[in-house]
Design an enzyme around this catalytic site. Structure first.
Site, short mmCIF file in Angstrom:
data_model
loop_
_atom_site.label_atom_id
_atom_site.label_comp_id
_atom_site.label_asym_id
_atom_site.label_seq_id
_atom_site.Cartn_x
_atom_site.Cartn_y
_atom_site.Cartn_z
N LYS A 120 18.04 -15.68 -0.05
CA LYS A 120 17.53 -17.02 -0.35
C LYS A 120 17.83 -17.41 -1.80
CE LYS A 120 14.20 -17.69 3.25
NZ LYS A 120 12.87 -18.10 3.67
N LYS B 220 21.43 -14.75 12.25
CA LYS B 220 20.16 -15.04 12.93
C LYS B 220 19.93 -16.54 12.99
CE LYS B 220 16.39 -15.42 9.71
NZ LYS B 220 15.04 -15.33 9.37
N LYS C 96 16.11 -21.83 10.34
CA LYS C 96 16.07 -23.24 9.97
C LYS C 96 16.82 -23.51 8.66
CE LYS C 96 12.16 -23.08 7.11
NZ LYS C 96 11.79 -21.68 7.23
N1 AQP Z 1 16.22 -15.74 14.71
C1 AQP Z 1 15.07 -15.11 14.86
N2 AQP Z 1 14.92 -14.16 15.80
C2 AQP Z 1 13.74 -13.49 15.97
N3 AQP Z 1 12.65 -13.75 15.21
C3 AQP Z 1 12.74 -14.70 14.26
N4 AQP Z 1 11.84 -15.19 13.37
C4 AQP Z 1 12.44 -16.15 12.63
N5 AQP Z 1 13.73 -16.30 13.01
C5 AQP Z 1 13.95 -15.41 14.03
C6 AQP Z 1 10.46 -14.75 13.28
O1 AQP Z 1 9.62 -15.90 13.30
C7 AQP Z 1 8.42 -15.61 12.59
C8 AQP Z 1 8.10 -16.74 11.65
O2 AQP Z 1 9.02 -16.69 10.60
P1 AQP Z 1 8.96 -17.58 9.33
O3 AQP Z 1 7.59 -18.00 9.02
O4 AQP Z 1 9.80 -16.97 8.27
O5 AQP Z 1 9.63 -18.83 9.94
P2 AQP Z 1 10.84 -19.56 9.46
O6 AQP Z 1 10.78 -19.57 7.98
O7 AQP Z 1 10.85 -20.82 10.21
O8 AQP Z 1 12.00 -18.61 9.94
P3 AQP Z 1 13.47 -18.90 9.62
O9 AQP Z 1 14.02 -19.97 10.45
O10 AQP Z 1 14.13 -17.57 9.66
O11 AQP Z 1 13.45 -19.48 8.16
P4 AQP Z 1 14.10 -18.96 6.88
O12 AQP Z 1 15.55 -19.27 7.01
O13 AQP Z 1 13.40 -19.76 5.82
O14 AQP Z 1 13.82 -17.50 6.80
C9 AQP Z 1 8.64 -14.29 11.87
O15 AQP Z 1 7.96 -13.27 12.55
C10 AQP Z 1 10.13 -14.08 11.96
O16 AQP Z 1 10.47 -12.71 12.00
#
Ligand code: AQP
Length: 330
Positions: free
Chosen positions: A112, A195, A198
């Site tokens: 990040k 993965k 968002k």
């Molecule tokens: N692609 C994924 N596959 C499986 N699990 C996932 N999680 C996120 N992406 C995947 C799981 O979702 C939960 C919430 O995660 P978070 O609060 O980090 O949500 P997020 O920020 O919306 O997740 P993103 O999209 O991955 O955002 P960024 O890019 O900001 O990190 C967690 O349990 C996570 O493991």
């Protein structure tokens, strides 16, 4: 009953399939035989810049989505992180137990921070894992249902708990990660080696988008050369990802899907998965609308959740403050 804690950030207009299949689905199942604490982690959200009004809206929207996927406020403690001040208070104590090098090795921080100009990377992004450890340790959680991407943060949480216990006497239960085998990592539809996230929204399927849009994204998902519908993550990551999603949403095994699609093309699989998605999100979206139409009820649920969470969090924090030698208030 074993304790469970997990959280999700209110940082998007919708949860995505990765969040649901990697984590939220397990949250719902674990309500059956665990004491469950689920949290909308708004303190984590501000580790990157947020618009205040949007953050407020998305926090409510996140709670509504959690209720709509099946989190039952009579069985789970559902609350907003900033409503329980102890999260920030324990986080500070744990930051003081975390090595600088140790925090610097976290791959999420490296990824990040690499995406931003150095002067825009806040210290909060760096200390994020200590806050996450505080979230979990406050509730003496045994298990933490998360996706694979959180494994390293969970390992740090365990190290911090063990370190604190060794230095100050047994204070924290040492939690384990609960990571689903098949859906630990859902991949981006446009880049099935990354993965679904968002932060890189090319091939992200959102639970609140028009299901026609999801169907279109699924139709244009990157698949592999060849024609066979076969689960082979190494050589056919695109089609394997679609099979995992299909199987998770319908409860049909991958082997069953492989034989059902024998001799048929990717087009059929994609079209039918679009339909599966439509059937899944239609009732979900309706429920979300219902909760959003009654914000007073939503706020009441969150208030009740925070009251219960605060009792447990306060008790853990009192012990921690005592162990580290803080003078109790007279
Ligand atoms: N692609 C994924 N596959 C499986 N699990 C996932 N999680 C996120 N992406 C995947 C799981 O979702 C939960 C919430 O995660 P978070 O609060 O980090 O949500 P997020 O920020 O919306 O997740 P993103 O999209 O991955 O955002 P960024 O890019 O900001 O990190 C967690 O349990 C996570 O493991």
């Amino acid at each position: 009953r074993p304790r469970v804690f997990s959280g999700i950030q209110p940082t998007a207009d919708s949860f995505h399939l990765g969040n649901y299949l990697g984590a939220l689905r397990e949250w719902v199942v674990m309500q059956e035989d665990h004491e469950t604490f689920y949290c909308v982690v708004d303190l984590h959200a501000i580790t990157v810049a947020q618009d205040p009004e949007l953050l407020r809206q998305r926090t409510r929207l996140s709670a509504a989505q959690l209720l709509a996927v099946g989190i039952d406020p009579d069985r789970s403690t559902l609350f907003v992180q900033s409503h329980v001040a102890e999260h920030a208070q324990l986080s500070w104590v744990l930051e003081c137990q975390t090595g600088f090098g140790e925090a610097g090795r976290m791959t999420q921080f490296k990824d990040k921070s690499a995406r931003q100009e150095a002067e825009h990377v806040g210290v909060g992004l760096f200390t994020y894992p200590a806050l996450m450890a505080a979230d979990i340790l406050l509730y003496q959680a045994d298990q933490v249902p998360v996706g694979e991407d959180q494994r390293q943060h969970l390992e740090l949480t365990r190290n911090l708990a063990q370190r604190f216990n060794a230095r100050f006497g047994r204070t924290f239960r040492v939690p384990s990660a609960h990571i689903p085998k098949e859906t630990a990592k859902i991949y981006d539809l446009q880049d099935p080696t990354s993965k679904m996230s968002k932060s890189i929204p090319a091939g992200v399927v959102e639970l609140l988008e028009d299901p026609k849009r999801s169907a279109k994204k699924i139709r244009s998902a990157v698949t592999d050369t060849g024609r066979e519908i076969h689960y082979d993550p190494e050589n056919k990551p695109g089609v394997s990802n679609l099979l995992v999603i299909y199987s998770a949403l319908t409860g049909r095994s991958i082997a069953d899907l492989e034989s059902a699609y024998e001799g048929r093309g990717y087009g059929d699989l994609k079209k039918e998965l679009g339909q599966v998605m439509l059937e899944f999100v239609t009732p979900f979206q309706e429920k979300v609308r219902g909760y959003l139409d009654d914000p007073a009820e939503l706020d009441k649920i969150l208030r009740r959740g925070a009251e219960h969470a605060r009792e447990i969090a306060a008790s853990t924090l009192r012990t921690v403050y005592d162990r580290i030698g803080f003078l109790p208030p007279a």
